[in-house]
Enzyme design. Structure first.
Site: not given
Ligand SMILES: *Cc1c(COP(=O)(O)O)cnc(C)c1O
Length: 383
Positions: A46, A98, A170, A195
């Site tokens: 971890r 998001y 983000d 993504k």
């Molecule tokens: C999908 C997404 C998240 C969350 O990510 P996960 O991997 O699904 O937990 C956060 N920010 C954006 C812009 C996203 O598209």
């Protein structure tokens, strides 16, 4: 080294022990400590794992930070970053973040005494006005999801610095291929690596990168203390995906430009949101701040046409949540990705019930356009 080379040769592109050109998957939960209480590089899975560490080093380099941290999901990364702060701290948050981030803020972090003011971060005066004596950070996305609005990163980080606040961005939609917020004054970048970074719709992962040593130390502590780490197999899969980020992004962009152009000229389409369109309100900012315009397109059909019938009639483009993969995906934010946001809040922010969001993949652009065309043509019978 240029970015596209860094993707391939950055991080630990070679395993120091064997010279393997792909970092091995070290599937070990604990490591032999040869001396009691001695200095050890690896002790417990971890706290640190060589495969994960290789990914973290690569991501730190790609975002031009000092340290990267890999988590079990983007949401886990965002949670760990918010855990740097304490009850009573106040955050200014972009109004088009998001849906899951809104859920984390409203249904989890607020219960722990965190305070939030949601603002349109395009409006710099509104951002300034939202700052309180207990404000600690400004958090936003650019481009946003699903409206693809851009926020001027430099302008916001300037305000943040004047008020001694952290800027957290983000960067999921843009990826470091298109923009590197830390170079524009941000302190922390987070990613849903699920993504574009992973890129193949086969791994759920999150990343945080900072360019401040003090924040890096605290994030390392929190990553270990909270424990929502990315496992070695998924770390490897993510690194494998990242190697082709540059190649994929070039095709994503080529296709997105072509698809946006097609949609704009179709008489059944009322509105197309894509930063690459010269008449898109944030086009100039996108030109200045990003290398290319990304491959997310949102659009609305003319009134009276059924968006539901349209998306269900597509044969190649899958109706599915998520984005950023090699395959094109289409979805309804109001029902799917943004369903957790109350309808009145969604509408106030401009997310109509029938808004369609398309993540343009790397298939042949002619096949994508042909599929959209057959779906739109079917609507003609209706009117
Ligand atoms: C999908 C997404 C998240 C969350 O990510 P996960 O991997 O699904 O937990 C956060 N920010 C954006 C812009 C996203 O598209």
């Amino acid at each position: 080294m240029k970015f596209n080379t860094q993707l391939i040769h950055g991080g630990n592109s070679e395993d120091p022990t064997t010279g393997a050109v792909s970092t091995p998957i070290y599937r070990a939960s604990t490591f032999h400590q040869r001396k009691l209480g001695g200095e050890v590089k690896w002790e417990y899975g971890r706290t640190g794992n060589p495969t994960r560490a290789s990914l973290e080093k690569l991501m730190a380099e790609l975002e031009q930070g000092v340290a990267g941290f890999a988590f079990a999901s983007g949401s886990a990364a965002i949670h760990a970053v918010f855990s740097l702060f304490s009850a009573g701290d106040h955050f200014v948050v972009g109004n088009d973040v998001y849906g899951g981030t809104f859920r984390l803020i409203n249904q989890v972090l607020k219960r722990f005494g965190f305070e939030f003011t949601v603002v349109d971060t395009q409006n710099l005066a509104a951002v300034e006005a939202a700052i309180q004596p207990n404000t600690v950070a400004i958090y936003f996305e650019t481009p946003t999801n699903p409206l693809l609005k851009l926020t001027d990163i430099k302008a916001i980080t300037k305000i943040a610095q004047q008020h001694d606040l952290k800027t957290i961005i983000d960067n999921t939609f843009a990826t470091p291929y298109n923009q590197q917020p830390l170079t524009l004054g941000a302190d922390i970048v987070v990613h849903s690596a699920t993504k574009y970074l992973g890129g193949h719709s086969d791994v759920v992962a999150g990343i945080a990168v900072t360019n401040k040593l003090e924040l890096a130390e605290r994030l390392a502590f929190l990553q270990n203390a909270i424990g929502s780490v990315l496992g070695p197999d998924d770390s490897w899969l993510l690194m494998r995906g990242i190697k082709t980020l540059g190649a994929r992004m070039r095709v994503h962009h080529e296709n997105a430009h072509a698809v946006a152009d097609f949609l704009v000229h179709d008489p059944r389409v009322a509105k197309v949101l894509y930063p690459g369109l010269t008449d898109f309100p944030d086009h100039e900012l996108a030109r200045n701040q990003m290398r290319d315009f990304g491959a997310m397109i949102s659009f609305e059909l003319k009134p009276g046409l059924s968006a539901k019938q349209f998306v269900e009639s597509l044969k190649l483009i899958d109706l599915a949540e998520s984005l950023g993969g090699i395959e094109s995906l289409i979805e309804f934010p109001a029902v799917m990705t943004h369903g957790a946001i109350p309808r009145e809040v969604r509408l106030a922010n401009g997310i109509k019930d029938e808004l369609i969001r398309l993540s343009v993949g790397i298939e042949d652009e002619q096949d994508l356009i042909a599929d959209l065309k057959q779906g739109l043509t079917q609507l003609d019978g209706e009117n």
